[in-house]
Each structure stands twice: as structure tokens, then as C-alpha cells.
Design an enzyme around this catalytic site. Structure first.
Site, PDB file in Angstrom:
ATOM      1  N   ARG A  88       0.865  -1.185   0.000  1.00  0.00           N
ATOM      2  CA  ARG A  88       0.000   0.000   0.000  1.00  0.00           C
ATOM      3  C   ARG A  88       0.903   1.237   0.000  1.00  0.00           C
ATOM      4  NH1 ARG A  88      -3.140  -2.515   5.124  1.00  0.00           N
ATOM      5  NH2 ARG A  88      -4.440  -3.995   3.988  1.00  0.00           N
TER       6      ARG A  88
ATOM      7  N   ARG B  40     -10.090   3.873   5.652  1.00  0.00           N
ATOM      8  CA  ARG B  40      -8.654   3.581   5.463  1.00  0.00           C
ATOM      9  C   ARG B  40      -8.248   3.737   4.010  1.00  0.00           C
ATOM     10  NH1 ARG B  40      -6.251  -2.097   7.564  1.00  0.00           N
ATOM     11  NH2 ARG B  40      -6.889  -2.750   5.494  1.00  0.00           N
TER      12      ARG B  40
ATOM     13  N   ARG C 198     -12.831  -8.806   1.847  1.00  0.00           N
ATOM     14  CA  ARG C 198     -12.428  -8.746   3.254  1.00  0.00           C
ATOM     15  C   ARG C 198     -13.646  -8.751   4.187  1.00  0.00           C
ATOM     16  NH1 ARG C 198      -6.838  -6.539   4.150  1.00  0.00           N
ATOM     17  NH2 ARG C 198      -5.760  -7.159   2.264  1.00  0.00           N
TER      18      ARG C 198
HETATM   19  P1  GDP Z   1      -5.229  -5.841   7.352  1.00  0.00           P
HETATM   20  O1  GDP Z   1      -5.646  -6.985   8.155  1.00  0.00           O
HETATM   21  O2  GDP Z   1      -6.367  -5.108   6.754  1.00  0.00           O
HETATM   22  O3  GDP Z   1      -4.240  -4.937   8.002  1.00  0.00           O
HETATM   23  O4  GDP Z   1      -4.522  -6.421   6.054  1.00  0.00           O
HETATM   24  P2  GDP Z   1      -3.123  -7.148   5.792  1.00  0.00           P
HETATM   25  O5  GDP Z   1      -2.991  -7.260   4.311  1.00  0.00           O
HETATM   26  O6  GDP Z   1      -2.012  -6.490   6.540  1.00  0.00           O
HETATM   27  O7  GDP Z   1      -3.293  -8.599   6.359  1.00  0.00           O
HETATM   28  C1  GDP Z   1      -4.148  -9.530   5.724  1.00  0.00           C
HETATM   29  C2  GDP Z   1      -4.349 -10.748   6.576  1.00  0.00           C
HETATM   30  O8  GDP Z   1      -3.223 -11.545   6.574  1.00  0.00           O
HETATM   31  C3  GDP Z   1      -4.636 -10.466   8.038  1.00  0.00           C
HETATM   32  O9  GDP Z   1      -5.656 -11.330   8.476  1.00  0.00           O
HETATM   33  C4  GDP Z   1      -3.350 -10.758   8.722  1.00  0.00           C
HETATM   34  O10 GDP Z   1      -3.556 -11.112  10.063  1.00  0.00           O
HETATM   35  C5  GDP Z   1      -2.881 -11.902   7.877  1.00  0.00           C
HETATM   36  N1  GDP Z   1      -1.468 -12.101   7.955  1.00  0.00           N
HETATM   37  C6  GDP Z   1      -0.449 -11.220   7.885  1.00  0.00           C
HETATM   38  N2  GDP Z   1       0.718 -11.825   7.999  1.00  0.00           N
HETATM   39  C7  GDP Z   1       0.445 -13.123   8.162  1.00  0.00           C
HETATM   40  C8  GDP Z   1       1.257 -14.274   8.339  1.00  0.00           C
HETATM   41  O11 GDP Z   1       2.482 -14.239   8.397  1.00  0.00           O
HETATM   42  N3  GDP Z   1       0.632 -15.448   8.449  1.00  0.00           N
HETATM   43  C9  GDP Z   1      -0.692 -15.546   8.394  1.00  0.00           C
HETATM   44  N4  GDP Z   1      -1.207 -16.745   8.546  1.00  0.00           N
HETATM   45  N5  GDP Z   1      -1.483 -14.515   8.231  1.00  0.00           N
HETATM   46  C10 GDP Z   1      -0.938 -13.307   8.112  1.00  0.00           C
HETATM   47  P1  ADP Z   2      -6.151  -4.044  10.796  1.00  0.00           P
HETATM   48  O1  ADP Z   2      -4.672  -3.950  10.979  1.00  0.00           O
HETATM   49  O2  ADP Z   2      -6.805  -4.979  11.766  1.00  0.00           O
HETATM   50  O3  ADP Z   2      -6.574  -4.304   9.389  1.00  0.00           O
HETATM   51  P2  ADP Z   2      -6.114  -1.144  11.210  1.00  0.00           P
HETATM   52  O4  ADP Z   2      -5.288  -0.978  12.458  1.00  0.00           O
HETATM   53  O5  ADP Z   2      -5.495  -0.817   9.902  1.00  0.00           O
HETATM   54  O6  ADP Z   2      -6.768  -2.616  11.181  1.00  0.00           O
HETATM   55  O7  ADP Z   2      -7.455  -0.276  11.430  1.00  0.00           O
HETATM   56  C1  ADP Z   2      -8.387  -0.096  10.374  1.00  0.00           C
HETATM   57  C2  ADP Z   2      -8.768   1.384  10.280  1.00  0.00           C
HETATM   58  O8  ADP Z   2      -9.606   1.732  11.399  1.00  0.00           O
HETATM   59  C3  ADP Z   2      -7.586   2.318  10.305  1.00  0.00           C
HETATM   60  O9  ADP Z   2      -7.826   3.376   9.393  1.00  0.00           O
HETATM   61  C4  ADP Z   2      -7.530   2.798  11.751  1.00  0.00           C
HETATM   62  O10 ADP Z   2      -6.980   4.095  11.832  1.00  0.00           O
HETATM   63  C5  ADP Z   2      -9.011   2.791  12.157  1.00  0.00           C
HETATM   64  N1  ADP Z   2      -9.278   2.443  13.570  1.00  0.00           N
HETATM   65  C6  ADP Z   2      -8.637   1.514  14.332  1.00  0.00           C
HETATM   66  N2  ADP Z   2      -9.191   1.446  15.564  1.00  0.00           N
HETATM   67  C7  ADP Z   2     -10.210   2.352  15.589  1.00  0.00           C
HETATM   68  C8  ADP Z   2     -11.163   2.754  16.585  1.00  0.00           C
HETATM   69  N3  ADP Z   2     -11.207   2.209  17.819  1.00  0.00           N
HETATM   70  N4  ADP Z   2     -12.068   3.700  16.237  1.00  0.00           N
HETATM   71  C9  ADP Z   2     -12.057   4.241  14.993  1.00  0.00           C
HETATM   72  N5  ADP Z   2     -11.198   3.935  14.032  1.00  0.00           N
HETATM   73  C10 ADP Z   2     -10.269   2.980  14.305  1.00  0.00           C
HETATM   74  P1  5GP Z   3      -3.394  -6.969   4.945  1.00  0.00           P
HETATM   75  O1  5GP Z   3      -3.353  -7.379   3.520  1.00  0.00           O
HETATM   76  O2  5GP Z   3      -4.569  -6.115   5.224  1.00  0.00           O
HETATM   77  O3  5GP Z   3      -2.070  -6.375   5.401  1.00  0.00           O
HETATM   78  O4  5GP Z   3      -3.546  -8.307   5.805  1.00  0.00           O
HETATM   79  C1  5GP Z   3      -4.642  -9.144   5.640  1.00  0.00           C
HETATM   80  C2  5GP Z   3      -4.594 -10.261   6.617  1.00  0.00           C
HETATM   81  O5  5GP Z   3      -3.393 -11.049   6.502  1.00  0.00           O
HETATM   82  C3  5GP Z   3      -4.655  -9.843   8.044  1.00  0.00           C
HETATM   83  O6  5GP Z   3      -5.708 -10.577   8.619  1.00  0.00           O
HETATM   84  C4  5GP Z   3      -3.341 -10.257   8.608  1.00  0.00           C
HETATM   85  O7  5GP Z   3      -3.472 -10.632   9.950  1.00  0.00           O
HETATM   86  C5  5GP Z   3      -2.972 -11.443   7.745  1.00  0.00           C
HETATM   87  N1  5GP Z   3      -1.574 -11.768   7.786  1.00  0.00           N
HETATM   88  C6  5GP Z   3      -0.535 -10.933   7.738  1.00  0.00           C
HETATM   89  N2  5GP Z   3       0.626 -11.609   7.810  1.00  0.00           N
HETATM   90  C7  5GP Z   3       0.303 -12.915   7.920  1.00  0.00           C
HETATM   91  C8  5GP Z   3       1.086 -14.101   8.040  1.00  0.00           C
HETATM   92  O8  5GP Z   3       2.303 -14.114   8.070  1.00  0.00           O
HETATM   93  N3  5GP Z   3       0.407 -15.254   8.121  1.00  0.00           N
HETATM   94  C9  5GP Z   3      -0.932 -15.289   8.094  1.00  0.00           C
HETATM   95  N4  5GP Z   3      -1.495 -16.478   8.200  1.00  0.00           N
HETATM   96  N5  5GP Z   3      -1.690 -14.216   7.976  1.00  0.00           N
HETATM   97  C10 5GP Z   3      -1.089 -13.026   7.887  1.00  0.00           C
END
Ligand code: GDP
Ligand code: ADP
Ligand code: 5GP
Length: 212
Positions: A51, A144, A155
Site C-alpha cells: 500500500r 482507510r 475482506r
Molecule cells: P489488514 O488486516 O487489513 O491490516 O490487512 P493485511 O494485508 O495487513 O493482512 C491480511 C491478513 O493476513 C490479516 O488477516 C493478517 O492477520 C494476515 N497475515 C499477515 N501476515 C500473516 C502471516 O504471516 N501469516 C498468516 N497466517 N497470516 C498473516
Molecule cells: P487491521 O490492521 O486490523 O486491518 P487497522 O489498524 O489498519 O486494522 O485499522 C483499520 C482502520 O480503522 C484504520 O484506518 C484505523 O486508523 C481505524 N481504527 C482503528 N481502531 C479504531 C477505533 N477504535 N475507532 C475508529 N477507528 C479505528
Molecule cells: P493486509 O493485507 O490487510 O495487510 O492483511 C490481511 C490479513 O493477513 C490480516 O488478517 C493479517 O493478519 C494477515 N496476515 C498478515 N501476515 C500474515 C502471516 O504471516 N500469516 C498469516 N497467516 N496471515 C497473515
């Protein structure tokens, strides 16, 4: 509420999970700011695109699908999953580099990753971050502005199944409703306070100790 005691004195992995947009990254960011020396983040590998503002090696290691599959073959992941249509995985190396610095290792993984972590009996406490409601989740994701409409829909669709996992016993150690960020953060910090103590950091588990 007290976190589960470690009977072997080894350090734990602190895993955050929950639907996309629930607030995991916001909470982890606050932990990193408050404890810059004590906490290290396990940098996952992913095949999704960065991003705006995300840096390779900081939020994730951004890799091609070919490279990710090569790492699977080489057994470099302690867990990996296909999440919202992309690969995400935690490498042994990501965890070891944090633990080698004597820091508490914080992970952000999806619910499938949590199951793998549980099945492998890793030394982990798992915290599920829940949004107050699905409609609030949708508005946070929209605010976001990091996903396309199609990715956002995916999602939100996946969030429904992820929320249901809260009902399973023994999967999560703590469920935090992220209504007000500071309140939710304090709940997480209080829960992991024991693991943030100096004494804890002196004993460490290396990923190579983890049974694969
Ligand atoms: P966000 O959850 O909106 O912040 O999106 P992300 O793209 O950062 O993460 C996407 C999902 O991937 C999330 O559910 C993350 O918890 C999960 N995720 C991120 N890293 C890992 C990982 O190393 N392993 C697994 N299993 N999930 C991960
Ligand atoms: P995730 O990592 O679980 O995907 P983020 O930390 O990126 O979630 O949060 C998603 C969005 O919601 C972000 O833009 C963040 O700034 C906002 N956010 C997180 N917690 C709160 C809250 N308690 N109230 C309002 N907005 C929130
Ligand atoms: P985001 O694309 O929004 O960064 O992440 C989407 C999800 O990927 C999040 O739910 C994040 O927790 C999950 N995620 C991020 N890293 C990992 C990872 O290493 N392993 C798994 N299983 N999920 C991950």
C-alpha cells in the site's frame, strides 16, 4: 485478567488476529511506540502489493508468488495461509531475528495461521481483535482507503467467518472489542504486561525450538 502462565519459563509469541480493519496494526503500532526496545514485530512475507507508504521489510517482505512457493518448498515458514486471495506467511527467520535481539515477538496473522500455531503447540498467546460491529468494520475499512471495492468486499465477506471463530473454545486467549482505540490498547497492554518484564526477556525460545 492474567495471561496464561508459562510453565517452562520460555518466552512467548504474542499473536494478534481478527478481521481486516479490526485495528490489529493500530494496536501493534502503539505497542511498538511504547516499548521500542522490548517489542519486535515478526515481518511476514506476502504476495499482496504494497500500500502507499508501506516499505519492503518493514510492514511485510513483499514477494512474488513464485518466490513464496519456493519458500514453502524449502520449509521456510512456520505457518502460511491464503488470506483474501493472497499468500501470507511467517518465516522461521522473521521470528528468530526478533527473539535473537531478546525482544518479545509480536505477530499479526489471520485465523488460519492461529490454528496452525495452536496445532504446533507453539509457545503463543493469541489475542483476537474484534470490531464493535460489521457495519463499523466496513466504515473503518472505507475510511482507510487502502483496498479496491472488490478487495474490500472480499475482506468483509471473509470477516463474517473470521468472527465466528470467536465461539471456539481454546483458540484464543483473549478477545478484545476495539470500540475506542485507547481503551482496547490498554486492555492488550495489561494482558501482555507480564511478558514485557525484564526478567521474561532473559529466557528465550528460538524458532528452531519450535516443533514443525
Ligand atoms: P489488514 O488486516 O487489513 O491490516 O490487512 P493485511 O494485508 O495487513 O493482512 C491480511 C491478513 O493476513 C490479516 O488477516 C493478517 O492477520 C494476515 N497475515 C499477515 N501476515 C500473516 C502471516 O504471516 N501469516 C498468516 N497466517 N497470516 C498473516
Ligand atoms: P487491521 O490492521 O486490523 O486491518 P487497522 O489498524 O489498519 O486494522 O485499522 C483499520 C482502520 O480503522 C484504520 O484506518 C484505523 O486508523 C481505524 N481504527 C482503528 N481502531 C479504531 C477505533 N477504535 N475507532 C475508529 N477507528 C479505528
Ligand atoms: P493486509 O493485507 O490487510 O495487510 O492483511 C490481511 C490479513 O493477513 C490480516 O488478517 C493479517 O493478519 C494477515 N496476515 C498478515 N501476515 C500474515 C502471516 O504471516 N500469516 C498469516 N497467516 N496471515 C497473515
Amino acid at each position: 485478567m492474567n495471561p496464561p502462565k508459562q510453565d517452562n519459563g520460555k518466552s512467548v509469541l504474542v499473536v494478534f488476529t481478527g478481521p481486516s480493519g479490526a485495528g490489529k496494526s493500530s494496536i501493534i503500532e502503539k505497542l511498538k511506540q511504547d516499548y521500542p526496545d522490548r517489542i519486535g514485530f515478526s515481518v511476514s512475507h506476502t504476495t499482496r502489493s504494497p500500500r502507499p507508504g508501506e516499505q519492503n521489510g518493514v510492514e511485510y517482505h513483499f514477494v512474488s508468488e513464485e518466490k513464496f512457493k519456493d519458500m514453502i518448498e524449502k520449509n521456510e515458514f512456520i505457518e502460511y495461509a491464503n488470506v483474501h486471495g493472497r499468500y501470507y506467511g511467517t518465516s522461521l527467520q522473521a521470528i528468530d531475528s526478533v527473539l535473537n535481539r531478546g525482544q518479545l515477538c509480536v505477530l499479526d496473522v489471520d485465523v488460519q495461521g492461529c490454528r496452525s500455531i495452536r496445532q504446533r503447540n507453539m509457545n503463543a498467546v493469541i489475542i483476537f481483535i474484534s470490531p464493535p460491529s460489521l457495519s463499523e468494520l466496513e466504515s473503518r475499512l472505507r475510511c482507510r482507503k487502502t483496498e479496491s471495492e472488490a478487495d474490500l468486499r472480499k475482506r468483509l465477506e471473509d470477516a463474517q467467518g473470521e468472527m465466528k471463530t470467536c465461539e471456539e473454545s481454546n483458540l484464543y486467549d483473549l478477545i478484545i472489542v476495539n470500540d475506542v482505540l485507547d481503551r482496547a490498547y490498554n486492555e492488550a497492554r495489561t494482558f501482555i504486561a507480564e511478558y514485557l518484564s525484564e526478567e521474561r526477556s532473559k529466557t528465550k525460545t528460538l524458532a528452531s525450538d519450535i516443533k514443525l
